[in-house]
Motif scaffolding. Sequence first.
Motif, PDB file in Angstrom:
ATOM      1  N   ARG A   1       0.852  -1.185   0.000  1.00  0.00           N
ATOM      2  CA  ARG A   1       0.000   0.000   0.000  1.00  0.00           C
ATOM      3  C   ARG A   1       0.886   1.233   0.000  1.00  0.00           C
ATOM      4  NH1 ARG A   1      -3.204  -3.285   3.491  1.00  0.00           N
ATOM      5  NH2 ARG A   1      -5.295  -3.584   2.607  1.00  0.00           N
ATOM      6  N   ARG A   2       0.367   2.340  -0.542  1.00  0.00           N
ATOM      7  CA  ARG A   2       1.126   3.578  -0.536  1.00  0.00           C
ATOM      8  C   ARG A   2       0.172   4.768  -0.575  1.00  0.00           C
ATOM      9  NH1 ARG A   2       3.641   3.476  -6.734  1.00  0.00           N
ATOM     10  NH2 ARG A   2       1.702   4.016  -7.842  1.00  0.00           N
ATOM     11  N   THR A   3       0.697   5.914  -0.128  1.00  0.00           N
ATOM     12  CA  THR A   3      -0.048   7.166  -0.179  1.00  0.00           C
ATOM     13  C   THR A   3       0.570   8.034  -1.260  1.00  0.00           C
ATOM     14  OG1 THR A   3      -0.554   7.058   2.180  1.00  0.00           O
ATOM     15  CG2 THR A   3      -0.752   9.202   1.117  1.00  0.00           C
ATOM     16  N   GLN A   4      -0.255   8.514  -2.169  1.00  0.00           N
ATOM     17  CA  GLN A   4       0.203   9.328  -3.289  1.00  0.00           C
ATOM     18  C   GLN A   4      -0.353  10.745  -3.187  1.00  0.00           C
ATOM     19  OE1 GLN A   4       2.777   7.504  -4.594  1.00  0.00           O
ATOM     20  NE2 GLN A   4       2.066   7.835  -6.686  1.00  0.00           N
ATOM     21  N   ASP A   5       0.482  11.719  -3.562  1.00  0.00           N
ATOM     22  CA  ASP A   5       0.034  13.107  -3.621  1.00  0.00           C
ATOM     23  C   ASP A   5      -0.758  13.304  -4.923  1.00  0.00           C
ATOM     24  OD1 ASP A   5      -0.364  15.811  -3.728  1.00  0.00           O
ATOM     25  OD2 ASP A   5       1.696  16.376  -3.278  1.00  0.00           O
ATOM     26  N   ALA A   6      -2.050  13.585  -4.760  1.00  0.00           N
ATOM     27  CA  ALA A   6      -2.916  13.757  -5.931  1.00  0.00           C
ATOM     28  C   ALA A   6      -3.392  15.198  -6.057  1.00  0.00           C
ATOM     29  CB  ALA A   6      -4.110  12.813  -5.839  1.00  0.00           C
ATOM     30  N   THR A   7      -2.632  16.140  -5.478  1.00  0.00           N
ATOM     31  CA  THR A   7      -3.051  17.539  -5.490  1.00  0.00           C
ATOM     32  C   THR A   7      -3.191  18.067  -6.921  1.00  0.00           C
ATOM     33  OG1 THR A   7      -1.929  17.887  -3.379  1.00  0.00           O
ATOM     34  CG2 THR A   7      -2.548  19.842  -4.633  1.00  0.00           C
ATOM     35  N   GLU A   8      -2.177  17.814  -7.738  1.00  0.00           N
ATOM     36  CA  GLU A   8      -2.214  18.319  -9.114  1.00  0.00           C
ATOM     37  C   GLU A   8      -3.364  17.685  -9.895  1.00  0.00           C
ATOM     38  OE1 GLU A   8       0.658  18.820 -13.064  1.00  0.00           O
ATOM     39  OE2 GLU A   8       1.444  17.917 -11.241  1.00  0.00           O
ATOM     40  N   ARG A   9      -3.553  16.391  -9.712  1.00  0.00           N
ATOM     41  CA  ARG A   9      -4.648  15.705 -10.384  1.00  0.00           C
ATOM     42  C   ARG A   9      -5.994  16.289  -9.939  1.00  0.00           C
ATOM     43  NH1 ARG A   9      -5.606   9.487  -9.188  1.00  0.00           N
ATOM     44  NH2 ARG A   9      -3.339   9.539  -9.302  1.00  0.00           N
ATOM     45  N   SER A  10      -6.096  16.583  -8.644  1.00  0.00           N
ATOM     46  CA  SER A  10      -7.327  17.168  -8.114  1.00  0.00           C
ATOM     47  C   SER A  10      -7.593  18.541  -8.731  1.00  0.00           C
ATOM     48  CB  SER A  10      -7.245  17.284  -6.596  1.00  0.00           C
ATOM     49  OG  SER A  10      -8.358  17.951  -6.069  1.00  0.00           O
ATOM     50  N   GLN A  11      -6.537  19.353  -8.860  1.00  0.00           N
ATOM     51  CA  GLN A  11      -6.696  20.670  -9.464  1.00  0.00           C
ATOM     52  C   GLN A  11      -7.098  20.563 -10.932  1.00  0.00           C
ATOM     53  OE1 GLN A  11      -2.876  22.451  -8.659  1.00  0.00           O
ATOM     54  NE2 GLN A  11      -3.560  23.381  -6.732  1.00  0.00           N
ATOM     55  N   GLN A  12      -6.524  19.604 -11.642  1.00  0.00           N
ATOM     56  CA  GLN A  12      -6.885  19.415 -13.049  1.00  0.00           C
ATOM     57  C   GLN A  12      -8.328  18.937 -13.188  1.00  0.00           C
ATOM     58  OE1 GLN A  12      -3.768  16.770 -14.412  1.00  0.00           O
ATOM     59  NE2 GLN A  12      -2.604  18.479 -15.285  1.00  0.00           N
ATOM     60  N   ASN A  13      -8.750  18.040 -12.285  1.00  0.00           N
ATOM     61  CA  ASN A  13     -10.136  17.580 -12.312  1.00  0.00           C
ATOM     62  C   ASN A  13     -11.096  18.732 -12.036  1.00  0.00           C
ATOM     63  OD1 ASN A  13      -9.411  14.952 -12.855  1.00  0.00           O
ATOM     64  ND2 ASN A  13      -9.472  14.293 -10.725  1.00  0.00           N
ATOM     65  N   ARG A  14     -10.711  19.586 -11.076  1.00  0.00           N
ATOM     66  CA  ARG A  14     -11.549  20.740 -10.759  1.00  0.00           C
ATOM     67  C   ARG A  14     -11.649  21.673 -11.969  1.00  0.00           C
ATOM     68  NH1 ARG A  14      -9.945  25.517  -6.495  1.00  0.00           N
ATOM     69  NH2 ARG A  14     -11.799  26.809  -6.786  1.00  0.00           N
ATOM     70  N   ALA A  15     -10.507  21.904 -12.616  1.00  0.00           N
ATOM     71  CA  ALA A  15     -10.502  22.773 -13.798  1.00  0.00           C
ATOM     72  C   ALA A  15     -11.380  22.183 -14.901  1.00  0.00           C
ATOM     73  CB  ALA A  15      -9.076  22.973 -14.304  1.00  0.00           C
ATOM     74  N   TYR A  16     -11.265  20.884 -15.120  1.00  0.00           N
ATOM     75  CA  TYR A  16     -12.078  20.233 -16.153  1.00  0.00           C
ATOM     76  C   TYR A  16     -13.564  20.368 -15.840  1.00  0.00           C
ATOM     77  CZ  TYR A  16     -14.341  16.657 -18.950  1.00  0.00           C
ATOM     78  OH  TYR A  16     -15.190  16.004 -19.794  1.00  0.00           O
ATOM     79  N   GLN A  17     -13.938  20.116 -14.574  1.00  0.00           N
ATOM     80  CA  GLN A  17     -15.345  20.184 -14.198  1.00  0.00           C
ATOM     81  C   GLN A  17     -15.900  21.592 -14.381  1.00  0.00           C
ATOM     82  OE1 GLN A  17     -17.312  17.704 -13.652  1.00  0.00           O
ATOM     83  NE2 GLN A  17     -15.678  16.190 -13.727  1.00  0.00           N
ATOM     84  N   LEU A  18     -15.102  22.603 -14.021  1.00  0.00           N
ATOM     85  CA  LEU A  18     -15.541  23.985 -14.201  1.00  0.00           C
ATOM     86  C   LEU A  18     -15.753  24.314 -15.677  1.00  0.00           C
ATOM     87  CD1 LEU A  18     -13.232  25.787 -11.604  1.00  0.00           C
ATOM     88  CD2 LEU A  18     -15.723  25.573 -11.477  1.00  0.00           C
ATOM     89  N   LEU A  19     -14.785  23.911 -16.509  1.00  0.00           N
ATOM     90  CA  LEU A  19     -14.887  24.179 -17.944  1.00  0.00           C
ATOM     91  C   LEU A  19     -16.045  23.403 -18.566  1.00  0.00           C
ATOM     92  CD1 LEU A  19     -11.079  24.062 -18.760  1.00  0.00           C
ATOM     93  CD2 LEU A  19     -12.553  26.061 -19.054  1.00  0.00           C
ATOM     94  N   PHE A  20     -16.162  22.136 -18.194  1.00  0.00           N
ATOM     95  CA  PHE A  20     -17.221  21.303 -18.760  1.00  0.00           C
ATOM     96  C   PHE A  20     -18.590  21.844 -18.372  1.00  0.00           C
ATOM     97  CE2 PHE A  20     -20.296  17.891 -18.788  1.00  0.00           C
ATOM     98  CZ  PHE A  20     -20.045  17.260 -19.992  1.00  0.00           C
ATOM     99  N   SER A  21     -18.751  22.218 -17.099  1.00  0.00           N
ATOM    100  CA  SER A  21     -20.035  22.721 -16.619  1.00  0.00           C
ATOM    101  C   SER A  21     -20.447  23.981 -17.385  1.00  0.00           C
ATOM    102  CB  SER A  21     -19.957  23.016 -15.122  1.00  0.00           C
ATOM    103  OG  SER A  21     -21.177  23.541 -14.655  1.00  0.00           O
ATOM    104  N   ARG A  22     -19.487  24.898 -17.576  1.00  0.00           N
ATOM    105  CA  ARG A  22     -19.800  26.131 -18.293  1.00  0.00           C
ATOM    106  C   ARG A  22     -20.182  25.838 -19.742  1.00  0.00           C
ATOM    107  NH1 ARG A  22     -16.638  29.014 -21.512  1.00  0.00           N
ATOM    108  NH2 ARG A  22     -14.696  28.145 -20.721  1.00  0.00           N
ATOM    109  N   LYS A  23     -19.384  25.002 -20.405  1.00  0.00           N
ATOM    110  CA  LYS A  23     -19.661  24.694 -21.812  1.00  0.00           C
ATOM    111  C   LYS A  23     -20.940  23.870 -21.956  1.00  0.00           C
ATOM    112  CE  LYS A  23     -15.003  24.968 -23.733  1.00  0.00           C
ATOM    113  NZ  LYS A  23     -14.071  24.348 -24.693  1.00  0.00           N
ATOM    114  N   TYR A  24     -21.182  22.983 -21.001  1.00  0.00           N
ATOM    115  CA  TYR A  24     -22.386  22.155 -21.059  1.00  0.00           C
ATOM    116  C   TYR A  24     -23.628  23.035 -21.003  1.00  0.00           C
ATOM    117  CZ  TYR A  24     -25.774  18.494 -19.971  1.00  0.00           C
ATOM    118  OH  TYR A  24     -26.848  17.641 -20.008  1.00  0.00           O
ATOM    119  N   GLN A  25     -23.636  24.012 -20.093  1.00  0.00           N
ATOM    120  CA  GLN A  25     -24.791  24.890 -19.972  1.00  0.00           C
ATOM    121  C   GLN A  25     -25.011  25.704 -21.247  1.00  0.00           C
ATOM    122  OE1 GLN A  25     -26.920  24.712 -17.418  1.00  0.00           O
ATOM    123  NE2 GLN A  25     -28.212  26.108 -18.613  1.00  0.00           N
TER     124      GLN A  25
END
Length: 427
Positions: free
Chosen positions: A382-406
């Motif tokens: 087992r291991r613990t991974q830093d997913a901060t950058e991935r989290s920020q990219q997911n947040r950015a994608y969701q924001l962009l997708f939500s705006r474009k989807y609307q």
Amino acid sequence: MKQLYVLLCAAIIGFTSVTASAQELDRVAVIVNDGVVLESEVQQMLRQVKQNAQRENMSLPADEVLRVQAIDRLVLRELQLQMAQRMGIEVSDAQLQATLTSIAQDSGVTIDQMREQIASDGMSWDNYRESVRREMITGQVQRNAVQQRVYVSPQEINNLTKMISEMSEQEVEYRLSHILIGVRDGASSAETQEARERAEQVLERLRNGADFAEAAITTSSGNTALEGGDLGWMNINAMPTLFAEVVRDKRKGELVGPLKSGVGFHILKVADTRGIESVEIEEVNARHILIQPSIILSDKRAEEMLQDYRQQIISGEATFADLAREHSADPGSAADGGNLGWNEPNIFADAFRRVVETAPVGEISEPFKSEFGWHIVEVLDRRTQDATERSQQNRAYQLLFSRKYQEELENWQQEIRDQAYIEQVGE
């Protein structure tokens, strides 16, 4: 107008058709392709909007304006329901019940309490259920039609991620500890090299566990040496540019250096941080053997086979990898000795996830059943991974997708209106 839109949407959710026994003969208000919107539907929506507005203490436009908005909303719903019928989209009773349960939970009530609340608002529970079913259906129609029209490029994600990171950075503070191995003004290259070597020796001791404050007191020529090198709290903009360039994105406990400046060689330690968004995920490295029951292989026999394989592995008669390659029904992992590699446990089916989350490292699990068949599993690590950058990219994608989807949703809804035959019928 936005408030009115919200009320109209709420009215659709709460929409209840009026029974024939309580109403005079209904009439068609609008013809929509080969379907209709009834006058009773329009009137019921208007009543519901007014109830919602009164409850929220909101003012409404004149009835004529409100009627136009209500008809527009009902026409759009009818168009989407017609599309759903052509596409064969349905919502089962089980799916509907799960959604109703989720609505109740989100509201902090039980299903029975929600039924009482619906009844107190003068609505029929059966008709409320069907209105939720219609909303689920139209939602699926929208997703099917609109998602394929939305494209978010990697460059857009990177640009927004960078912007989010820069905005967050202004709120991040670092507490730095500092050691300076000084070089006198006009020092020879030999003296400079000697200072560099001393700095590297100090850094090596620190990496091996030496106390930073003690090292600062005994070796540093910086202004805060007697305070253990503590520079206090500062953000990126407040610290020297030389420090800012290397400290950015560092985590608590990290060492940096030696950094050369005009006065010598600097060693920094990030003693603490605050304001940094940090996301960590747990990953598991596991392997498994899968046996799938069939017409000629019963559940009981599959379990017995895996119990036998488990005993062979524990006794040393066979290896996990050899048995997986020979017997596992999972073609994706069997060739690699059953190895699944590093994964977040939540990607697995529930039964499998529960085992890999709790099984001790290095032990072979008892046979268990998932939706895919019977398994035995060994968690390798087992291991613990830093997913901060991935989290920020997911947040950015969701924001962009939500705006474009609307944006695309509104375009698509206007298109289906324009392409439809819509005729209002006079009284």
